[in-house]
Design an enzyme around this catalytic site. Structure first.
Site, PDB file in Angstrom:
ATOM      1  CG  LEU A 276      -1.826  -1.219   1.410  1.00 24.08           C
ATOM      2  CD1 LEU A 276      -2.710  -1.054   2.636  1.00 24.08           C
ATOM      3  CD2 LEU A 276      -2.677  -1.436   0.174  1.00 24.08           C
TER       4      LEU A 276
ATOM      5  CD  GLU B  76      -1.570   4.644  -2.892  1.00 23.54           C
ATOM      6  OE1 GLU B  76      -2.578   3.914  -2.733  1.00 23.54           O
ATOM      7  OE2 GLU B  76      -0.874   5.069  -1.938  1.00 23.54           O
TER       8      GLU B  76
ATOM      9  CD  GLN C  66      -7.578  -0.465  -3.320  1.00 19.41           C
ATOM     10  OE1 GLN C  66      -7.611   0.112  -2.238  1.00 19.41           O
ATOM     11  NE2 GLN C  66      -7.173  -1.728  -3.446  1.00 19.41           N
TER      12      GLN C  66
ATOM     13  CG  PHE D 289      -6.394   5.688  -2.476  1.00 21.26           C
ATOM     14  CD1 PHE D 289      -7.141   6.512  -1.654  1.00 21.26           C
ATOM     15  CD2 PHE D 289      -6.636   4.330  -2.439  1.00 21.26           C
ATOM     16  CE1 PHE D 289      -8.119   5.993  -0.816  1.00 21.26           C
ATOM     17  CE2 PHE D 289      -7.614   3.802  -1.601  1.00 21.26           C
ATOM     18  CZ  PHE D 289      -8.352   4.636  -0.794  1.00 21.26           C
TER      19      PHE D 289
ATOM     20  CE1 TYR E 122      -4.737  14.982  -5.945  1.00 22.51           C
ATOM     21  CE2 TYR E 122      -6.183  13.717  -4.525  1.00 22.51           C
ATOM     22  CZ  TYR E 122      -6.004  14.591  -5.574  1.00 22.51           C
ATOM     23  OH  TYR E 122      -7.095  15.060  -6.265  1.00 22.51           O
ATOM     24  N   PRO E 123      -0.317  10.627  -3.046  1.00 27.74           N
ATOM     25  CG  PRO E 123      -0.629   9.111  -1.285  1.00 27.74           C
ATOM     26  CD  PRO E 123      -1.367   9.798  -2.399  1.00 27.74           C
TER      27      PRO E 123
ATOM     28  CG  HIS F 119     -12.828   5.921  -1.207  1.00 31.18           C
ATOM     29  ND1 HIS F 119     -12.300   6.440  -0.060  1.00 31.18           N
ATOM     30  CD2 HIS F 119     -12.437   4.613  -1.255  1.00 31.18           C
ATOM     31  CE1 HIS F 119     -11.623   5.483   0.584  1.00 31.18           C
ATOM     32  NE2 HIS F 119     -11.693   4.372  -0.131  1.00 31.18           N
TER      33      HIS F 119
END
Length: 327
Positions: A60, A62, A84, A88, A90-91, A131
Site C-alpha cells: 500500500l 502509491e 485503487q 489515493f 496524491y502520494p 474515494h
C-alpha cells in the site's frame, strides 16, 4: 461477425488481457490487483492466467508503485499501474509530475515512458472521503502526460489497449460508477477510433453539450429529455483531455452557436475553463451566447448522503441549456 454484451468493467478486463497476450512486456501492478482482481474486479483472473510476475500485488504505497513502474518503463517494459481510488493518487503525485511526465523530455528521448496509470475517478457510488475525486485537470495541466477518459464499454476495451501501446505516459481515467452500470455490444474485429480524438455521440442543431467520462451518460439523458421539449442537443464525448481534440467541437459550435460543458470536477479552473476559452478564441463570431459550465461546487467532495446534490445531473444540464437559449 460475433459480438458480446459487456460492461465497462468487462471491456477493460478484456482489453488488458488482449494487451498482455499480444506483448509479454506488458505487466500490471497495484494494490489487490492479483488474487482479489482489484476492488472493482477489473483485473479479475489475470494473475491466475499470467502469473504473479506479470500481475503484481504491491504494498500500500502509491509512490513506490509508480516509482517502480518508472524504472520498469526505462528498461523496456510497459507497466500498467492501478491506483485503487482517485483520492489515493496524491502520494504518487510527485513521482507522476516530476519523473513520469519529464523523463522522456529531459533525457532528449533516450528514455521512453510507455506506462499507463489507471485511475477510477468520479463519484456516485456512495463512498467515503478520498474515494470520489475528479483530479483530471491537475494531470492535463502537466506537460508530458497524455490524459484520456473512457465513458462506455466499447471505448474501455479499445482505449486501454491503445494507451498501453502508446510510447508516452497515459493517465487513464475510468468512471467508476459506470463500471457495472450498462452493457454494450462489443465487436472485437471492429476498427476503433484513434485514441486522442473526440467523438460526436448524438447529433443536434440547437446547443452543443460537451462531456467526458461519467457525465457523457448525463449529457445523453439531458439530450433525450430536451428532445421531448422540441430542443435538439448535439452531444460530444471529449474522450481525450490532453491533448484536447477540438476539431469536432469547433465544427459543432459553429453550427449551433451555443455550448455547454459538464464535468463532475468543481468548475473553478476545471477542464471546462480551458474548453470554453478555446471555443471563445476560435468560434467567437459564431457564438450566440457565452459558453456555460456545469460541474461540482467549489467544496471538497461531500459526504455520500448528499453527493447527489453535488454532482451535475440532468436538471442542472438542462438549466444551462435553457440559460444559453435565453440569450
Amino acid at each position: 461477425m460475433t459480438t458480446q454484451k459487456v460492461t465497462l468493467a468487462k471491456g477493460l478486463n478484456m482489453g488488458l488481457r488482449k494487451a498482455m497476450e499480444d506483448d509479454p512486456k506488458v505487466l500490471i501492478m497495484g494494490e489487490d490487483v492479483g488474487k482479489l482482481g482489484g476492488v472493482f474486479r477489473i483485473t479479475d483472473g489475470l494473475q491466475k492466467d499470467f502469473g504473479e510476475d506479470r500481475v503484481i500485488d504491491s504494498p500500500l504505497a502509491e509512490s513506490g508503485i509508480v516509482g517502480t513502474a518508472v524504472g520498469m518503463a526505462m528498461r523496456g517494459y510497459r507497466p500498467v499501474v492501478e491506483i485503487q481510488f482517485d483520492g489515493f493518487v496524491y502520494p504518487a503525485y510527485d513521482q507522476i509530475v516530476c519523473q513520469v511526465a519529464k523523463m522522456q523530455y529531459r533525457s532528449k528521448g533516450h528514455y521512453k515512458m510507455p506506462m499507463v496509470i489507471r485511475i477510477p475517478f468520479g463519484g456516485g457510488i456512495g463512498a467515503v472521503e478520498h474515494h470520489s475525486e475528479s483530479p483530471e485537470a491537475q494531470f492535463a495541466h502537466t506537460p508530458g502526460l497524455k490524459v484520456v477518459a473512457c465513458s462506455n464499454p466499447i471505448d474501455g476495451y479499445w482505449m486501454i489497449q491503445q494507451a498501453i501501446a502508446c510510447d508516452d505516459p497515459v493517465i487513464f481515467l475510468e468512471p467508476k460508477r459506470q463500471y457495472h452500470a450498462d452493457k454494450a455490444e462489443l465487436d472485437e474485429t471492429a476498427t476503433p477510433d484513434p485514441l486522442f480524438e473526440s467523438r460526436v455521440v448524438r447529433q443536434g442543431t440547437d446547443v452543443t453539450v460537451l462531456a467526458y467520462g461519467p457525465t457523457v451518460k448525463t449529457a445523453l439523458s439531458a439530450a433525450e429529455a430536451a428532445a421531448g421539449e422540441g430542443r435538439s442537443l448535439e452531444v460530444i464525448d471529449l474522450r481525450t483531455l490532453s491533448p484536447l481534440d477540438m476539431g469536432p467541437v469547433f465544427e459543432s459550435v459553429r453550427r449551433t452557436g451555443r455550448a455547454v460543458i459538464t464535468h463532475e470536477a468543481h468548475v473553478n479552473l476545471g477542464m471546462g475553463a480551458e474548453v470554453a476559452a478555446r471555443i471563445t478564441e476560435k468560434c467567437f463570431y459564431s457564438l450566440e451566447a457565452p459558453v456555460l459550465r456545469v460541474g461540482g461546487f467549489d467544496t471538497p467532495y461531500p459526504a455520500s448522503r448528499i453527493e447527489e446534490d453535488y454532482l451535475p445531473d440532468l436538471d442542472r444540464v438542462l438549466d444551462a441549456v435553457d440559460r444559453t437559449l435565453d440569450y
